[in-house]
Write a protein that holds these residues in place. Sequence first.
Motif, PDB file in Angstrom:
ATOM      1  N   HIS A  64     -17.169 -18.490  -9.357  1.00  0.00           N
ATOM      2  CA  HIS A  64     -17.934 -19.714  -9.072  1.00  0.00           C
ATOM      3  C   HIS A  64     -19.255 -19.361  -8.395  1.00  0.00           C
ATOM      4  N   ALA A  65     -19.186 -18.555  -7.347  1.00  0.00           N
ATOM      5  CA  ALA A  65     -20.389 -18.200  -6.580  1.00  0.00           C
ATOM      6  C   ALA A  65     -21.393 -17.437  -7.444  1.00  0.00           C
ATOM      7  N   LEU A  66     -20.907 -16.496  -8.227  1.00  0.00           N
ATOM      8  CA  LEU A  66     -21.819 -15.696  -9.051  1.00  0.00           C
ATOM      9  C   LEU A  66     -22.462 -16.542 -10.152  1.00  0.00           C
ATOM     10  N   CYS A  67     -21.709 -17.447 -10.751  1.00  0.00           N
ATOM     11  CA  CYS A  67     -22.292 -18.325 -11.774  1.00  0.00           C
ATOM     12  C   CYS A  67     -23.386 -19.206 -11.175  1.00  0.00           C
ATOM     13  N   VAL A  68     -23.152 -19.737  -9.980  1.00  0.00           N
ATOM     14  CA  VAL A  68     -24.168 -20.570  -9.323  1.00  0.00           C
ATOM     15  C   VAL A  68     -25.418 -19.738  -9.021  1.00  0.00           C
ATOM     16  N   GLN A  69     -25.227 -18.524  -8.522  1.00  0.00           N
ATOM     17  CA  GLN A  69     -26.369 -17.640  -8.250  1.00  0.00           C
ATOM     18  C   GLN A  69     -27.102 -17.289  -9.544  1.00  0.00           C
ATOM     19  N   ASP A  92     -20.608 -25.135 -16.208  1.00  0.00           N
ATOM     20  CA  ASP A  92     -19.216 -25.462 -16.545  1.00  0.00           C
ATOM     21  C   ASP A  92     -18.264 -24.424 -15.964  1.00  0.00           C
ATOM     22  N   CYS A  93     -18.639 -23.157 -16.097  1.00  0.00           N
ATOM     23  CA  CYS A  93     -17.798 -22.076 -15.586  1.00  0.00           C
ATOM     24  C   CYS A  93     -17.675 -22.164 -14.065  1.00  0.00           C
ATOM     25  N   ALA A  94     -18.800 -22.372 -13.397  1.00  0.00           N
ATOM     26  CA  ALA A  94     -18.784 -22.496 -11.932  1.00  0.00           C
ATOM     27  C   ALA A  94     -17.878 -23.652 -11.502  1.00  0.00           C
ATOM     28  N   ASP A  95     -18.028 -24.789 -12.167  1.00  0.00           N
ATOM     29  CA  ASP A  95     -17.247 -25.974 -11.791  1.00  0.00           C
ATOM     30  C   ASP A  95     -15.753 -25.781 -12.021  1.00  0.00           C
ATOM     31  N   VAL A  96     -15.390 -25.248 -13.201  1.00  0.00           N
ATOM     32  CA  VAL A  96     -13.965 -25.098 -13.498  1.00  0.00           C
ATOM     33  C   VAL A  96     -13.331 -24.029 -12.605  1.00  0.00           C
ATOM     34  N   CYS A  97     -14.082 -22.990 -12.264  1.00  0.00           N
ATOM     35  CA  CYS A  97     -13.549 -21.956 -11.364  1.00  0.00           C
ATOM     36  C   CYS A  97     -13.286 -22.529  -9.977  1.00  0.00           C
ATOM     37  N   GLU A  98     -14.219 -23.317  -9.489  1.00  0.00           N
ATOM     38  CA  GLU A  98     -14.039 -23.924  -8.159  1.00  0.00           C
ATOM     39  C   GLU A  98     -12.832 -24.858  -8.159  1.00  0.00           C
ATOM     40  N   THR A  99     -12.734 -25.680  -9.181  1.00  0.00           N
ATOM     41  CA  THR A  99     -11.612 -26.620  -9.269  1.00  0.00           C
ATOM     42  C   THR A  99     -10.284 -25.882  -9.411  1.00  0.00           C
ATOM     43  N   THR A 100     -10.265 -24.849 -10.224  1.00  0.00           N
ATOM     44  CA  THR A 100      -9.034 -24.074 -10.413  1.00  0.00           C
ATOM     45  C   THR A 100      -8.593 -23.429  -9.103  1.00  0.00           C
ATOM     46  N   ALA A 101      -9.538 -22.890  -8.353  1.00  0.00           N
ATOM     47  CA  ALA A 101      -9.199 -22.310  -7.040  1.00  0.00           C
ATOM     48  C   ALA A 101      -8.547 -23.369  -6.151  1.00  0.00           C
ATOM     49  N   HIS A 102      -9.074 -24.572  -6.169  1.00  0.00           N
ATOM     50  CA  HIS A 102      -8.494 -25.649  -5.353  1.00  0.00           C
ATOM     51  C   HIS A 102      -7.072 -25.984  -5.817  1.00  0.00           C
TER      52      HIS A 102
END
Length: 162
Positions: A64-69, A92-102
């Motif tokens: 998530h962090a790397l995609c945002v950067q 999309d990748c950043a968002d789904v990674c963050e949500t999946t972590a949650h």
Amino acid sequence: MSATPPNRRTFLATGASLLATGVSFMLLPTVYAASQGVVKPEAKGEHHSDDEMQKCIQLCQDCHALCVQTIGHCLKLGGRHAAPEHIRFLQDCADVCETTAHYLIRGSTFHERMCGLCAEVCRQCADNCRQVAADDQMVKKCAEMCKTCAGSCERMAGKKPA
């Protein structure tokens, strides 16, 4: 003689007390079972080790962090790096990674399905990054992170990584 209405402090203290009582009733079966040495049977989706789960959570957060950067980096580069389709893949990748972590952190019963979706999105983002990267090291690094995260999520989803 009429009763005086409760003041704000009394009202808040009573509310806090009721809340604490409710929480203790919700926790009581779990605490009692643990104190008696009772092991809860594994529910569907809880067959992963804590290490696997923690690794996947960390990879999702890192991806998530790397995609945002990388979005910011690509927008600065311009050209094909800033193409709307590429930026959408990264977002999309950043968002789904963050949500999946949650989902993983809170032990959601849907975490396997979220991991499956996350793996699919990460794989597509990795492919897109490889196509756009050329000699750009940050975009190449993002592609590798997405690929690694996809593999971990596939394992958590119960699918073997390709």
